[in-house]
Design an enzyme around this catalytic site. Structure first.
Site, PDB file in Angstrom:
ATOM      1  N   ASP A  58      21.142  14.955  11.253  1.00  0.00           N
ATOM      2  CA  ASP A  58      20.701  16.300  11.757  1.00  0.00           C
ATOM      3  C   ASP A  58      21.729  16.401  13.166  1.00  0.00           C
ATOM      4  O   ASP A  58      21.962  15.382  13.825  1.00  0.00           O
ATOM      5  CB  ASP A  58      19.258  16.564  12.041  1.00  0.00           C
ATOM      6  CG  ASP A  58      18.964  18.060  11.995  1.00  0.00           C
ATOM      7  OD1 ASP A  58      19.397  18.902  12.870  1.00  0.00           O
ATOM      8  OD2 ASP A  58      18.241  18.683  11.348  1.00  0.00           O
ATOM      9  N   TYR A  75      22.925  35.342   3.896  1.00  0.00           N
ATOM     10  CA  TYR A  75      22.306  34.204   3.521  1.00  0.00           C
ATOM     11  C   TYR A  75      22.019  34.148   2.226  1.00  0.00           C
ATOM     12  O   TYR A  75      22.223  33.128   1.537  1.00  0.00           O
ATOM     13  CB  TYR A  75      20.854  34.642   4.170  1.00  0.00           C
ATOM     14  CG  TYR A  75      19.751  33.485   3.827  1.00  0.00           C
ATOM     15  CD1 TYR A  75      19.754  32.228   4.745  1.00  0.00           C
ATOM     16  CD2 TYR A  75      18.703  33.494   2.958  1.00  0.00           C
ATOM     17  CE1 TYR A  75      18.888  31.141   4.360  1.00  0.00           C
ATOM     18  CE2 TYR A  75      17.767  32.565   2.770  1.00  0.00           C
ATOM     19  CZ  TYR A  75      17.705  31.467   3.480  1.00  0.00           C
ATOM     20  OH  TYR A  75      16.810  30.568   3.205  1.00  0.00           O
ATOM     21  N   THR A 127       8.425  27.226   8.053  1.00  0.00           N
ATOM     22  CA  THR A 127       9.394  26.279   8.805  1.00  0.00           C
ATOM     23  C   THR A 127       9.843  27.154  10.039  1.00  0.00           C
ATOM     24  O   THR A 127      10.057  28.302  10.071  1.00  0.00           O
ATOM     25  CB  THR A 127      10.259  26.003   7.781  1.00  0.00           C
ATOM     26  OG1 THR A 127      11.503  26.901   7.764  1.00  0.00           O
ATOM     27  CG2 THR A 127       9.733  25.089   6.658  1.00  0.00           C
TER      28      THR A 127
END
Length: 277
Positions: free
Chosen positions: A36, A154, A189
């Site tokens: 990450d 997106y 999330t």
């Protein structure tokens, strides 16, 4: 290192679905490489795993950098002599009307969401083909299965991921490699709160999302791992997937009304929108 240990790389493993996948893989005695750009979050994921008796390490990774991704994947393969799982999960959200977007917005989301998946897949797949086994899971979205007005960029990246992944699924199966597209729906999330709102009031978007019954990252990770093990083409929570199939294919008029309802609801968060006639 034991030569027979299973090994996984999870991009975007610092939070959300990525973190849940990391911890559940570690619980299955898989060594997890948490990759990450978020160093603090990634190291927290490793700490969680190690406290539960699992094994993991953090690698700082910018998925938009093809050379960096390729080097990391190949280094893991050389160290362990195998690569069992590649989860191309890193991604960002972006909300906004197309007329408010710039090319820089497009470049940012395409570079992370789509090129990040391409880089990871391109690095891992030849190694898995050579060894004759392995699993690749690319995180798309339910937004990749139908229209998403006010989130066109997106949705574009997620549709592309579905196309890439489902096509590779049939190429790879002859070489013993499993490939599936993960299409989460509303999962609780940080991607929603961290998403970029272009002339959009993110507080209103968050308030609308909180009204929905959201799945936990852990719930979706369990579904994802089970679907990957079964070599499913697309892993999506079935109630919504079935609903989308029914309305999108069998009842297009109802589907159009539903999508327009969501479009109008999202436009309430647009701070610059003026009513068009």
């Amino acid at each position: 290192m034991e030569t027979l240990i299973r090994v996984a790389i999870v991009t975007g493993g610092a939070s959300g679905i990525g973190r849940a996948i990391c911890t559940q893989l570690a619980g299955k005695r898989v060594f997890v490489v948490v990759a990450d750009i978020d160093e603090m979050g990634g190291k927290q994921t490793v700490s969680i795993i190690e406290k539960e008796g699992g094994r993991a390490r953090f690698v700082r990774l910018d998925v938009t950098n093809a050379a960096q991704v390729n080097a990391m994947v190949n280094n893991v393969y050389k160290e362990f002599g195998r690569l069992d799982y590649m989860f191309n999960n890193a991604g960002i959200a972006m909300y906004g009307e197309l007329y408010d977007m710039s090319l820089e917005h497009w470049e940012r989301i395409v570079n992370i969401n789509l090129w990040g998946v391409i880089h990871g897949t391109q690095a891992a797949y030849p190694l898995m083909k050579k060894q004759g086994f392995g699993s690749i899971a690319n995180t798309a979205s339910a937004a990749g299965l139908g229209p998403s007005p006010t989130a066109a960029a997106y949705a574009t990246t997620k549709h592309a991921i579905v196309g890439l992944t489902t096509s590779l699924h049939y190429e790879a199966e002859t070489f013993g490699v499993k490939v599936c597209a993960l299409c989460p729906t509303f999962v609780n999330t940080p991607i929603f709160s961290n998403g970029e709102g272009i002339n959009m009031d993110k507080a209103k978007i968050s308030a609308q999302l909180q009204q929905k019954k959201m799945m936990s990252p852990e719930q979706f990770a369990r579904i994802a791992l089970k679907g990957l093990d079964r070599n499913q083409l697309i892993v999506c929570p079935m109630p919504l997937r079935r609903t989308m199939d029914i309305f999108f294919i069998l009842f297009p008029a109802i589907h159009r009304r539903l999508i327009r309802f969501f479009r109008n609801a999202a436009r309430q968060a647009n701070v610059s929108h003026t009513k068009q006639t």
